[in-house]
Scaffold this active site. Structure first.
Site, PDB file in Angstrom:
ATOM      1  N   ALA A  18       4.259 -18.887  -4.347  1.00  0.00           N
ATOM      2  CA  ALA A  18       4.420 -17.672  -5.143  1.00  0.00           C
ATOM      3  C   ALA A  18       3.345 -16.686  -4.708  1.00  0.00           C
ATOM      4  O   ALA A  18       2.172 -16.852  -5.042  1.00  0.00           O
ATOM      5  CB  ALA A  18       4.291 -17.990  -6.626  1.00  0.00           C
ATOM      6  N   GLY A  21       0.534 -10.974  -3.682  1.00  0.00           N
ATOM      7  CA  GLY A  21      -0.127  -9.914  -2.934  1.00  0.00           C
ATOM      8  C   GLY A  21      -1.629  -9.917  -3.107  1.00  0.00           C
ATOM      9  O   GLY A  21      -2.330  -9.111  -2.498  1.00  0.00           O
ATOM     10  N   GLY A  22      -2.133 -10.834  -3.931  1.00  0.00           N
ATOM     11  CA  GLY A  22      -3.567 -10.970  -4.143  1.00  0.00           C
ATOM     12  C   GLY A  22      -4.181 -11.992  -3.207  1.00  0.00           C
ATOM     13  O   GLY A  22      -3.481 -12.700  -2.475  1.00  0.00           O
ATOM     14  N   ASP A  24      -5.777 -14.817  -3.930  1.00  0.00           N
ATOM     15  CA  ASP A  24      -5.623 -16.225  -4.292  1.00  0.00           C
ATOM     16  C   ASP A  24      -4.348 -16.830  -3.709  1.00  0.00           C
ATOM     17  O   ASP A  24      -4.383 -17.852  -3.014  1.00  0.00           O
ATOM     18  CB  ASP A  24      -5.638 -16.391  -5.814  1.00  0.00           C
ATOM     19  CG  ASP A  24      -6.970 -16.002  -6.435  1.00  0.00           C
ATOM     20  OD1 ASP A  24      -8.004 -16.200  -5.772  1.00  0.00           O
ATOM     21  OD2 ASP A  24      -6.977 -15.509  -7.570  1.00  0.00           O
ATOM     22  N   LEU A  44       7.914 -11.736  -6.400  1.00  0.00           N
ATOM     23  CA  LEU A  44       8.824 -11.238  -7.424  1.00  0.00           C
ATOM     24  C   LEU A  44       8.541  -9.772  -7.727  1.00  0.00           C
ATOM     25  O   LEU A  44       7.396  -9.402  -7.999  1.00  0.00           O
ATOM     26  CB  LEU A  44       8.687 -12.060  -8.709  1.00  0.00           C
ATOM     27  CG  LEU A  44       8.940 -13.563  -8.583  1.00  0.00           C
ATOM     28  CD1 LEU A  44       8.821 -14.227  -9.951  1.00  0.00           C
ATOM     29  CD2 LEU A  44      10.297 -13.847  -7.971  1.00  0.00           C
ATOM     30  N   CYS A 117       4.738 -14.977 -19.194  1.00  0.00           N
ATOM     31  CA  CYS A 117       5.183 -14.767 -17.821  1.00  0.00           C
ATOM     32  C   CYS A 117       5.144 -16.074 -17.034  1.00  0.00           C
ATOM     33  O   CYS A 117       6.076 -16.405 -16.299  1.00  0.00           O
ATOM     34  CB  CYS A 117       4.315 -13.707 -17.148  1.00  0.00           C
ATOM     35  SG  CYS A 117       4.883 -13.240 -15.501  1.00  0.00           S
ATOM     36  N   GLY A 141      -1.462 -19.718  -6.899  1.00  0.00           N
ATOM     37  CA  GLY A 141      -2.895 -19.498  -6.730  1.00  0.00           C
ATOM     38  C   GLY A 141      -3.704 -19.681  -7.989  1.00  0.00           C
ATOM     39  O   GLY A 141      -4.845 -19.222  -8.061  1.00  0.00           O
ATOM     40  N   CYS A 214      -0.268  -6.315 -16.141  1.00  0.00           N
ATOM     41  CA  CYS A 214       0.353  -5.582 -15.036  1.00  0.00           C
ATOM     42  C   CYS A 214       1.274  -4.471 -15.504  1.00  0.00           C
ATOM     43  O   CYS A 214       1.372  -3.425 -14.852  1.00  0.00           O
ATOM     44  CB  CYS A 214       1.103  -6.549 -14.123  1.00  0.00           C
ATOM     45  SG  CYS A 214       2.544  -7.365 -14.869  1.00  0.00           S
TER      46      CYS A 214
END
EC number: 2.8.1.13
Length: 373
Positions: A18, A21-22, A24, A44, A117, A141, A214
């Site tokens: 998963a 974009g970070g 971790d 996602l 989430c 992560g 977010c």
């Protein structure tokens, strides 16, 4: 067994990562690729800032930006040479996370949307996607550990207490734990994770961590609730614990238990929000001592422990607080009662109460209003 506790060689083990974009999740993908696994990245699309009504310039620093995060995830996948898929989960996210967030505020509770989430979109739905892609495991992560136990895999806190995210994962089920992997859980700290990203020359190696929710990047939760429910901010009375009217407020959605600022009550000793009454529309204020709570009623419990119905535990009532010693009584259905050894202040309905024995997570549930005790 390979390093992920799967009875296959790494080259024959497909791991879906998963990728947010970070740094971790990017480090997870790099680490697994380095170890020889067949890695597939999935990102996602959850929230489109362009349709949120929020001006990009109003966003706080270090908040999520969906478009940039997807771009970063794809750049990492390209750098690693792994397949990468972007899936549109906006409708699911809106229904199961954003709408629930707003509804919880309407019920005069304080939500924790990251838990919802993880419970729904990330673990329930994304786990299904991972299986559809032929995955043997879904890796994330998160800074938690998955340990083998007598009755199957167990959820443990991350090795680094400062990075531990177990509070947000208490709702993970046993079946989900069986398929999930958390490669960063044994990392000594964030520096070790960034070192992995730097070693692989990933473009996100120095990217800052996101801090806010977010889908509320400007931090104005009440504005979001009002956009979804225009009649949400109903004015009402501010009263003391004896029922004496002290002032007026602009809507329960602006308050949470333990809040001191924004009451508009000048003079006198400090006052704190000690209760919210959706039936009467009242905000009840009192002294700091009035915030003390010894008994907590918990609902919708996800249990990851054994058959005990009464046991000593440590509990967290907010993610930022240390675990406090308590007696846990498991009740009928999915309810539980927590009796703290020492009073906790600002125990807010809608927040999670998570149970621990040492470093093991035994589960948790949602804190009920005191009137439901």
């Amino acid at each position: 067994m390979n390093t992920l506790d799967i009875d296959k060689p790494p080259s024959s083990t497909r791991v879906v990562v998963a990728m947010s974009g970070g740094v971790d999740s990017s480090a997870v993908a790099a680490l697994l690729k380095e170890q020889g696994y067949d890695v597939v990245g999935v990102t996602l699309q959850l929230y489109d800032l362009a349709t949120s009504g929020i001006e990009p310039g109003a966003c706080r620093p270090n908040t999520c930006c969906a478009g940039k995060d997807i771009h970063d995830a794809r750049a990492v996948a390209d750098a690693l040479g792994i397949p990468h898929y972007v899936l549109d989960f906006e409708e699911t996210f809106r229904r199961d996370v954003v709408e629930r967030f707003a509804q919880t505020y309407l019920e005069a509770r304080t939500p924790v949307p990251c838990i919802e989430c993880n419970r729904t979109v990330k673990f329930r739905d994304l786990l299904g996607v991972a299986k559809d892609l032929g995955g043997d495991a879904l890796a994330t992560g998160h800074y938690v550990r998955r340990r083998p136990g007598v009755d199957g895999p167990e959820l443990w806190t991350g090795r680094d207490p400062g990075r531990d995210q177990s509070y947000f994962l208490f709702a993970t089920t046993r079946d989900q734990l069986d398929f999930l992997r958390f490669p960063l859980g044994d990392m000594a700290g964030k520096e070790e994770t960034r070192a992995i990203a730097a070693r692989h020359h990933l473009p996100v190696a120095a990217k800052r961590d996101s801090q806010d929710i977010c889908f509320v990047p400007d931090g104005d939760y009440a504005a979001l609730v009002t956009r979804l429910h225009p009649d949400a901010a109903r004015p009402g009375e501010i009263v003391d614990t004896a029922g004496k009217v002290l002032g007026r407020h602009g809507g329960l959605i602006h308050y949470t238990i333990g809040q001191r600022r924004g009451l508009g009550l000048g003079g006198g000793p400090p006052l704190y929000v000690v209760a919210l009454e959706p039936e009467t529309g009242r905000v009840v204020v009192g002294s700091r001592e009035d915030l003390n709570c010894l008994t907590i009623q918990v609902e919708a419990v996800n249990w990851l422990g054994g058959d005990e119905t009464e046991l000593r535990v440590a509990v967290k009532v907010r993610s930022t607080r240390p675990a406090a010693p308590a007696l846990l009584r498991r009740l009928s259905g999915d309810r539980a009662q927590v009796i703290l050894d020492h009073p906790e202040q600002g125990v807010a309905p809608g927040q999670a109460c998570v149970f621990y024995q040492g470093e093991r997570v035994l589960g948790g549930g949602w804190i009920c209003p005191s009137r439901e005790a």
